[in-house]
Design an enzyme around this catalytic site. Structure first.
Site, PDB file in Angstrom:
ATOM      1  N   ARG A   8     -10.512  -9.289  -9.210  1.00  0.00           N
ATOM      2  CA  ARG A   8      -9.313 -10.124  -9.044  1.00  0.00           C
ATOM      3  C   ARG A   8      -9.727 -11.598  -9.071  1.00  0.00           C
ATOM      4  O   ARG A   8     -10.910 -11.907  -8.940  1.00  0.00           O
ATOM      5  CB  ARG A   8      -8.599  -9.826  -7.711  1.00  0.00           C
ATOM      6  CG  ARG A   8      -8.042  -8.423  -7.623  1.00  0.00           C
ATOM      7  CD  ARG A   8      -7.286  -8.168  -6.316  1.00  0.00           C
ATOM      8  NE  ARG A   8      -6.759  -6.808  -6.283  1.00  0.00           N
ATOM      9  CZ  ARG A   8      -6.013  -6.311  -5.307  1.00  0.00           C
ATOM     10  NH1 ARG A   8      -5.704  -7.056  -4.259  1.00  0.00           N
ATOM     11  NH2 ARG A   8      -5.570  -5.069  -5.354  1.00  0.00           N
ATOM     12  N   CYS A  18       2.349   1.341  -1.366  1.00  0.00           N
ATOM     13  CA  CYS A  18       1.846   1.359  -2.752  1.00  0.00           C
ATOM     14  C   CYS A  18       0.840   2.500  -2.890  1.00  0.00           C
ATOM     15  O   CYS A  18      -0.076   2.606  -2.063  1.00  0.00           O
ATOM     16  CB  CYS A  18       1.176   0.026  -3.073  1.00  0.00           C
ATOM     17  SG  CYS A  18       0.431  -0.026  -4.715  1.00  0.00           S
ATOM     18  N   GLU A  64       3.312  -6.153   2.880  1.00  0.00           N
ATOM     19  CA  GLU A  64       3.512  -4.977   2.007  1.00  0.00           C
ATOM     20  C   GLU A  64       3.436  -3.665   2.798  1.00  0.00           C
ATOM     21  O   GLU A  64       4.000  -2.648   2.408  1.00  0.00           O
ATOM     22  CB  GLU A  64       2.465  -5.016   0.896  1.00  0.00           C
ATOM     23  CG  GLU A  64       2.615  -3.929  -0.137  1.00  0.00           C
ATOM     24  CD  GLU A  64       1.595  -4.074  -1.270  1.00  0.00           C
ATOM     25  OE1 GLU A  64       1.318  -5.206  -1.682  1.00  0.00           O
ATOM     26  OE2 GLU A  64       1.092  -3.036  -1.719  1.00  0.00           O
ATOM     27  N   ARG A 106     -10.058  -5.037   4.432  1.00  0.00           N
ATOM     28  CA  ARG A 106      -8.744  -4.824   5.059  1.00  0.00           C
ATOM     29  C   ARG A 106      -8.322  -3.372   4.899  1.00  0.00           C
ATOM     30  O   ARG A 106      -8.756  -2.687   3.975  1.00  0.00           O
ATOM     31  CB  ARG A 106      -7.695  -5.747   4.459  1.00  0.00           C
ATOM     32  CG  ARG A 106      -7.426  -5.599   2.959  1.00  0.00           C
ATOM     33  CD  ARG A 106      -6.444  -4.504   2.595  1.00  0.00           C
ATOM     34  NE  ARG A 106      -5.982  -4.587   1.229  1.00  0.00           N
ATOM     35  CZ  ARG A 106      -5.532  -3.562   0.535  1.00  0.00           C
ATOM     36  NH1 ARG A 106      -5.546  -2.334   1.037  1.00  0.00           N
ATOM     37  NH2 ARG A 106      -5.095  -3.725  -0.702  1.00  0.00           N
ATOM     38  N   ARG A 127      -1.489  -5.020   7.967  1.00  0.00           N
ATOM     39  CA  ARG A 127      -2.728  -5.160   7.210  1.00  0.00           C
ATOM     40  C   ARG A 127      -3.732  -5.660   8.224  1.00  0.00           C
ATOM     41  O   ARG A 127      -3.564  -6.768   8.771  1.00  0.00           O
ATOM     42  CB  ARG A 127      -2.582  -6.161   6.060  1.00  0.00           C
ATOM     43  CG  ARG A 127      -1.812  -5.627   4.853  1.00  0.00           C
ATOM     44  CD  ARG A 127      -2.650  -4.639   4.070  1.00  0.00           C
ATOM     45  NE  ARG A 127      -1.896  -3.896   3.089  1.00  0.00           N
ATOM     46  CZ  ARG A 127      -1.807  -4.218   1.790  1.00  0.00           C
ATOM     47  NH1 ARG A 127      -2.403  -5.297   1.343  1.00  0.00           N
ATOM     48  NH2 ARG A 127      -1.151  -3.439   0.972  1.00  0.00           N
ATOM     49  N   GLU A 155      -4.612 -10.668  -5.849  1.00  0.00           N
ATOM     50  CA  GLU A 155      -4.011  -9.947  -6.958  1.00  0.00           C
ATOM     51  C   GLU A 155      -3.175 -10.867  -7.846  1.00  0.00           C
ATOM     52  O   GLU A 155      -2.441 -11.722  -7.345  1.00  0.00           O
ATOM     53  CB  GLU A 155      -3.104  -8.873  -6.366  1.00  0.00           C
ATOM     54  CG  GLU A 155      -2.426  -8.083  -7.418  1.00  0.00           C
ATOM     55  CD  GLU A 155      -2.462  -6.625  -7.059  1.00  0.00           C
ATOM     56  OE1 GLU A 155      -2.019  -6.298  -5.963  1.00  0.00           O
ATOM     57  OE2 GLU A 155      -2.956  -5.850  -7.883  1.00  0.00           O
ATOM     58  N   THR A 159      -1.692   2.877  -4.557  1.00  0.00           N
ATOM     59  CA  THR A 159      -3.107   2.475  -4.654  1.00  0.00           C
ATOM     60  C   THR A 159      -3.737   2.339  -3.276  1.00  0.00           C
ATOM     61  O   THR A 159      -4.953   2.279  -3.156  1.00  0.00           O
ATOM     62  CB  THR A 159      -3.278   1.121  -5.382  1.00  0.00           C
ATOM     63  OG1 THR A 159      -2.652   0.097  -4.602  1.00  0.00           O
ATOM     64  CG2 THR A 159      -2.688   1.147  -6.773  1.00  0.00           C
ATOM     65  N   ARG A 161      -9.493  -2.000   1.248  1.00  0.00           N
ATOM     66  CA  ARG A 161     -10.041  -2.794   0.147  1.00  0.00           C
ATOM     67  C   ARG A 161     -11.056  -3.738   0.762  1.00  0.00           C
ATOM     68  O   ARG A 161     -10.698  -4.605   1.565  1.00  0.00           O
ATOM     69  CB  ARG A 161      -8.939  -3.583  -0.571  1.00  0.00           C
ATOM     70  CG  ARG A 161      -9.437  -4.259  -1.850  1.00  0.00           C
ATOM     71  CD  ARG A 161      -8.299  -4.871  -2.646  1.00  0.00           C
ATOM     72  NE  ARG A 161      -8.007  -6.220  -2.238  1.00  0.00           N
ATOM     73  CZ  ARG A 161      -8.601  -7.327  -2.701  1.00  0.00           C
ATOM     74  NH1 ARG A 161      -9.560  -7.219  -3.604  1.00  0.00           N
ATOM     75  NH2 ARG A 161      -8.248  -8.519  -2.278  1.00  0.00           N
TER      76      ARG A 161
HETATM   77  P1  ADP Z   1      -4.900  -7.446  -0.464  1.00  0.00           P
HETATM   78  O1  ADP Z   1      -6.344  -7.660  -0.311  1.00  0.00           O
HETATM   79  O2  ADP Z   1      -4.271  -7.326   0.849  1.00  0.00           O
HETATM   80  O3  ADP Z   1      -4.636  -6.328  -1.396  1.00  0.00           O
HETATM   81  P2  ADP Z   1      -4.643  -9.881  -2.133  1.00  0.00           P
HETATM   82  O4  ADP Z   1      -5.409  -9.384  -3.315  1.00  0.00           O
HETATM   83  O5  ADP Z   1      -3.386 -10.640  -2.424  1.00  0.00           O
HETATM   84  O6  ADP Z   1      -4.198  -8.716  -1.142  1.00  0.00           O
HETATM   85  O7  ADP Z   1      -5.612 -10.792  -1.279  1.00  0.00           O
HETATM   86  C1  ADP Z   1      -5.165 -11.360  -0.097  1.00  0.00           C
HETATM   87  C2  ADP Z   1      -5.924 -12.615   0.248  1.00  0.00           C
HETATM   88  O8  ADP Z   1      -7.251 -12.294   0.608  1.00  0.00           O
HETATM   89  C3  ADP Z   1      -6.022 -13.621  -0.903  1.00  0.00           C
HETATM   90  O9  ADP Z   1      -5.871 -14.921  -0.389  1.00  0.00           O
HETATM   91  C4  ADP Z   1      -7.427 -13.439  -1.373  1.00  0.00           C
HETATM   92  O10 ADP Z   1      -7.962 -14.583  -2.007  1.00  0.00           O
HETATM   93  C5  ADP Z   1      -8.136 -13.162  -0.071  1.00  0.00           C
HETATM   94  N1  ADP Z   1      -9.447 -12.537  -0.222  1.00  0.00           N
HETATM   95  C6  ADP Z   1      -9.747 -11.346  -0.740  1.00  0.00           C
HETATM   96  N2  ADP Z   1     -11.068 -11.118  -0.708  1.00  0.00           N
HETATM   97  C7  ADP Z   1     -11.628 -12.207  -0.133  1.00  0.00           C
HETATM   98  C8  ADP Z   1     -12.956 -12.585   0.192  1.00  0.00           C
HETATM   99  N3  ADP Z   1     -13.984 -11.780  -0.032  1.00  0.00           N
HETATM  100  N4  ADP Z   1     -13.130 -13.800   0.776  1.00  0.00           N
HETATM  101  C9  ADP Z   1     -12.099 -14.615   1.046  1.00  0.00           C
HETATM  102  N5  ADP Z   1     -10.836 -14.306   0.772  1.00  0.00           N
HETATM  103  C10 ADP Z   1     -10.599 -13.120   0.185  1.00  0.00           C
HETATM  104  C1  CIR Z   2       1.579  -3.511 -10.073  1.00  0.00           C
HETATM  105  O1  CIR Z   2       1.978  -2.389 -10.369  1.00  0.00           O
HETATM  106  O2  CIR Z   2       0.951  -4.237 -10.841  1.00  0.00           O
HETATM  107  C2  CIR Z   2       1.865  -4.036  -8.700  1.00  0.00           C
HETATM  108  N1  CIR Z   2       2.897  -3.241  -8.106  1.00  0.00           N
HETATM  109  C3  CIR Z   2       0.598  -3.985  -7.835  1.00  0.00           C
HETATM  110  C4  CIR Z   2      -0.093  -2.669  -7.817  1.00  0.00           C
HETATM  111  C5  CIR Z   2      -1.264  -2.575  -6.875  1.00  0.00           C
HETATM  112  N2  CIR Z   2      -2.392  -3.285  -7.304  1.00  0.00           N
HETATM  113  C6  CIR Z   2      -3.482  -2.801  -7.891  1.00  0.00           C
HETATM  114  O3  CIR Z   2      -3.756  -1.650  -7.942  1.00  0.00           O
HETATM  115  N3  CIR Z   2      -4.302  -3.673  -8.459  1.00  0.00           N
END
Ligand code: ADP
Ligand code: CIR
Length: 340
Positions: free
Chosen positions: A292, A255, A209, A110, A213, A297, A257, A264
């Site tokens: 994660r 953010c 966020e 993403r 995305r 997250e 990051t 990511r």
């Molecule tokens: P972001 O990736 O946008 O930073 P999150 O860590 O909250 O946010 O992940 C968003 C969603 O994507 C969650 O439901 C997570 O389980 C899913 N996700 C991330 N990587 C994978 C993957 N490789 N396969 C399936 N789902 C994934």
């Molecule tokens: C935090 O500071 O924990 C949240 N605001 C999320 C920060 C972004 N996530 C990350 O780098 N793993």
């Protein structure tokens, strides 16, 4: 015995000097240091702790953002950084993928994107949020056939459908307390929604966020397929909406990051032996990867399956970030085999 409290990057870099330098500073939209630091102050277990309510915050509050960005993305001289952009992939860059394929359940990549000229999500008014939604939905309606799909406003989805989409890793969660404190959840659910392509492999989150995305997701471990879809979708959407971008920080996001590539890329990977031996976090650190849980997250692993992704997003190209995930996963799979 006292357990050491994990320190956020905010706690580490918010020194007396920074506080006195920035105490009275404000962006043109009126955002102050309190707005930027509220999430980390209200949530001391934050890993980072800061958000930018508008693009100008990165300039006005650079005294705080600079050191945090430099540390997270591992950049030596962030003041003179010129962020490199390169989304191309050369033949042979994913060789040896068979070493990890069987361990990968699904692959996702993403990017975050924000429209130029609007506040970022922590600082958006309801009107701005609705206008961003309108522009994005319009741009998505012009996508070519293989990316075409349907936009669902969050308010129109019933609870059961919403929960199923969250469970299936397609839709964003609700009620994240870090985002709540930052102001990102204001006016929920207005202006939020999800675009799903007909084959469900291409997804866009609107006004979560970040304004957008852009997500590519499929079962199995074909990183090239997932990444190629993502790159194509980005370039199609960018034809119709201009994104906030600077030479130094790349694509801007709420953010720190998620600056630069704002990408990511992740595998859901079975790594039970490394979990058992307690070495997963150390290997991830060595390889520049984040770990994660399976619901993203701040979630837990289930059955030895982890979300493994590139940690750095700024100061390296998209190509280097995606190849970094590939190389890291190859190594993790090799170490896993050695411990079986
Ligand atoms: P972001 O990736 O946008 O930073 P999150 O860590 O909250 O946010 O992940 C968003 C969603 O994507 C969650 O439901 C997570 O389980 C899913 N996700 C991330 N990587 C994978 C993957 N490789 N396969 C399936 N789902 C994934
Ligand atoms: C935090 O500071 O924990 C949240 N605001 C999320 C920060 C972004 N996530 C990350 O780098 N793993």
């Amino acid at each position: 015995m006292h357990m050491p409290v994990k320190q956020s990057l905010l706690a580490k870099h918010f020194t007396e000097d920074v506080a006195s330098e920035l105490r009275r500073a404000k962006t043109n939209r009126g955002f102050s240091l309190d707005d930027i630091t509220r999430s980390g102050v209200e949530n001391p277990d934050s890993s980072i702790g800061v958000y930018a309510p508008d693009a100008e915050s990165y300039e006005v509050f650079w005294g705080l953002f600079g050191p945090i960005i430099a540390e997270y993305h591992n950049i030596e001289n962030v003041d003179s950084l010129a962020h490199p952009q390169d989304m191309t992939i050369k033949p042979g860059q994913f060789t040896g993928a068979e070493l990890y394929r069987d361990r990968v359940i699904s692959t996702r990549a993403r990017v975050g994107r924000n429209l130029d000229g609007f506040a970022l999500t922590p600082g958006m008014s309801l009107d701005e949020r609705l206008e961003v939604e309108r522009r994005v939905v319009d741009a998505l309606s012009k996508l070519p056939d293989d990316l075409a799909g349907t936009y669902h406003s969050l308010a129109d989805l019933d609870e059961e459908t919403r929960n199923k989409l969250i469970e299936d890793h397609v839709l964003f969660k609700q009620g994240d307390r870090f985002l709540e404190s930052a102001g990102v959840n204001r006016d929920w659910p207005a202006g939020r929604g999800i675009f799903l392509s007909n084959d469900k492999k291409f997804i866009v989150w609107v006004n979560e966020e970040d304004h957008l995305r852009i997500i590519s997701l499929e079962q199995g471990g074909d990183l090239l397929s997932v990444y190629s879809r993502l790159v194509r979708a980005i370039s199609e959407i960018e034809k119709n909406v201009p994104f906030a971008y600077t030479q130094q920080l790349g694509y801007l996001s709420s953010c720190p990051t998620n600056l630069g590539t704002a990408m990511r890329a992740s595998f859901h990977m079975k790594l039970p032996a490394l979990e058992k031996s307690g070495e997963l976090d150390d290997f991830a650190k060595l390889l520049g990867l984040s770990v994660r849980g399976i619901h993203g997250e701040h979630s837990e692993s289930v059955g030895g399956v982890y979300d493994i992704s590139n940690k750095r997003r700024l100061g390296l190209s998209e190509r280097d970030a995606i190849v970094g995930l590939h190389v890291g996963a190859r190594r993790l799979a090799t170490e896993e085999e050695l411990r079986k």
